[in-house]
Design an enzyme around this catalytic site. Sequence first.
Site, PDB file in Angstrom:
ATOM      1  N   GLU A 151      -0.218  -6.854 -28.754  1.00 60.91           N
ATOM      2  CA  GLU A 151      -0.572  -8.040 -27.968  1.00 60.91           C
ATOM      3  C   GLU A 151      -1.296  -9.075 -28.832  1.00 60.91           C
ATOM      4  OE1 GLU A 151       0.693  -8.514 -25.143  1.00 60.91           O
ATOM      5  OE2 GLU A 151       1.451  -6.472 -24.935  1.00 60.91           O
ATOM      6  N   HIS A 203       1.097 -11.416 -30.563  1.00 56.77           N
ATOM      7  CA  HIS A 203       1.474 -12.587 -29.764  1.00 56.77           C
ATOM      8  C   HIS A 203       0.378 -13.652 -29.850  1.00 56.77           C
ATOM      9  CE1 HIS A 203       5.062 -10.926 -28.052  1.00 56.77           C
ATOM     10  NE2 HIS A 203       4.452  -9.944 -27.434  1.00 56.77           N
TER      11      HIS A 203
END
Length: 841
Positions: free
Chosen positions: A619, A622
């Site tokens: 994550e 990103h």
Amino acid sequence: MIKAAARPRQWQRQWQQYQLRQWQQPHQQWQRQRWVCSACQSQRAVSAPSPPSVPRRTHQLPVSLLTPAHQRRRFATSPKPSLLNLDFLPASGSASLRTKGNDYALRAVFDQPAAWEEFSQVAGVVNVGLFRNAFLKDPRGFLIFARVSLARARAVVERVLAAKSVAEYRVIVRELDRLSDILCRVLDMSDFVRVTHPHSQTRRAASDAWDMVYQYMNELNTMSGLHDQLAVAMANPEVTAVWSEEEKAVADVLKLDFTKSAVNLPQRSRDRFVELSSEISTVASAFVQDMEPEQQTVTLPSSSLMGMDPLQARSLTRGGTVYLPTWSGQAALALRTVHDSDARKAIYYASRTASRRSVDILEHLMRLRSELATLSGFESYGHLALRDRMMASSPEAVNQFLRALAESNRPKASQEMAELLAQKQTTFPRETALDPWDKDYYSDLIRRPLRLSGGRQGDLLAPYFSLGNVMLGLSRLFTELYGIRFVPRQPLVGETWHPDVRRLDVISDTDGLVAVLYCDLFYRPNKSPNPAHFTVRCSREITEAEMTEVWQQTNSNPDTAMFGNPAIASTDGMAFSEQGGTVKQLPTIALVCDFPQPAATGDQPALLTFSQLETLFHEMGHAAHSILARTSFQTVSGTRCATDLAELPSTLMEYFAADASVLGLFARHHDTGEAVPYRIVAQKVRQARRFEASDMENQIILAMLDQALHSERAGAAGDAFDSTTIFHDIQKRYGSGPPDPPSTRWQGFFGHLSGYGSTYYSYLFDRVLAQRVWDVVFSAGEGGAALRRENGERLKESLLKWGGGRDPWKCLSEVLGDERLADGSERAMALVGSWGSTKKH
């Protein structure tokens, strides 16, 4: 020895001393960071002085004009060191990584509840609004925010429709991007809040705001004027001659969006397009929500579950009979552990056979999508979907990639099937073939010694991965690669949606504040368990003319009277930067996970398993993309790039999570300071990748199924369209293992067909690319390449900083040093597939 009761006071005293040292730095040091904190500018009268606060920018689908977006420790020896002593942590070559105060604060706010409680207390009672958006001080603010934004949007639309001169057409892309940003500020913010905020009243208000703005976007979908004006601009060489590469990319994206919304079709066709779009949405939702197996329960004699966890088996048994729910964790466990082949066969058949109704809904969805594509002038729905920000320009290009990948993966997958058969033959020497219900069982038997040889590996590794240490490690890694670091900041009143949310400012060595990251990482009841990265607001350049216009609107509207100057007003009170006379709104990002809470008392931090560590690194990949791609246009900022490129940065980060030099930055036992034994990490990775080629082959087959179902066959076959036959044929042609029995209908469980629609291959595509980037850029040459600044700069300058503002094939060609990729042809897609994707750890 320091007593637990004394620690909060000691922490408070030491943190105050650290704050004082920071305050004593010359004021020019803060000016050099060249950022502007809108909350501080408008709220100077906070009762107690504090160090200068620094301000703060979805799942990452690109959002364009007409497409809204819907992640302490102690030494064992005595006496124990002070809490600010970080000497046990490895020193980095970068001077910024040896800043003990910042290192301590970053780790402590995640690992020590008492430290976070002290840190997050803010003097004063002025509510700055959620994410420091000055409209969002209470639920009613969402509707005010929506109304003000719609007024701004309508003014932009009027100006675009009235454009006539070359000068006016030259700025039309910037105007349309601004229109997109105005609407997406509301949509992205509201979408995040309505699925994440703990208070129902706020969720409802956010949902109402979302509906209000989305309705206006539907109105824009029926207007041909914006499309026509953009077409005029793109056709005029005097206009396009002054556009930047990024501006041209934005124009192409907007043109595609208009085409997909059918604004260029005759009115009757547009009406049918709207009807089909609505029906497709309804049917796709029904496919996922009403999905069910043909057989709800598998009934077996209790004696047939030998090998399964006795407690699990007993909980399913009544009167000597087992009632096993087809859709359950127990069914999956039984397929891995039950010795009786006939029992596994019965469970396999039930779990691989969707109801006839589920399959009928799926096939109806495929036919509707085919009609929509034909109406829009495309050969198939696959051709339509792949025109939308995809590196693969056609279904044939995707199939070239998938076939090449299947070919490169087949030898390893066949070898793994041979190993499973050999394992079966140790018990049944006369058996010459695997059955479909054998694969999970025998692969689990082979994996089991790996698990047992290392003990309970999750428990062995977790003490080295306290959440605070991992966040510190990520900050150190990003400093080494990109020159950015995380600095915890006290959230102001009303800024976050829950007391557990930590705010981190992302500070660049050269540019000061470049983004704000909100971390909602701990479990709480009624919170979504799915890890996710949200771009609440994108990066975008704000022109002087825009600020002047918004400022004039502000002075005449009582709803916007809270803003103190044009720059603050044009960013709704949220963070922006100003460098060289250029104002940019900064990316605001939210990461949501569901990690365990640290102990409320004592000094036991939240400890992550290795899998959770990989999730956080993924994550954060990103987030890094959103942070580093601070483009001038929000339409192409950060993760708003080609959809089949968006998972590359996040998947690449999983390689860093298992690299010894990266783990050396932070992976220390929270209690003793001992470095993580890398052999256990390596063993954990080997265990997870043991049958990676077989897993890859299954994903290839699913991606091929996705392509086949969205091909011309869906429209040409009509009622004769048979998804079951298509699935079984693909399995037989490309599978190394035994295919499903003919009577099964697993494709009725393939819920990803609802959302992906001809783009499921992108996950595989990015896995292959991530491996290639890792091999070529970060693991080539001598050890420690994963931490070299020149390698990070190579990735950032060639790929990450562009977002969607440059041809992604050019980005890949540059970062990999491979000219064969530059044209993005079907041959380039096949080349990527030939590289394979099994990780080399």
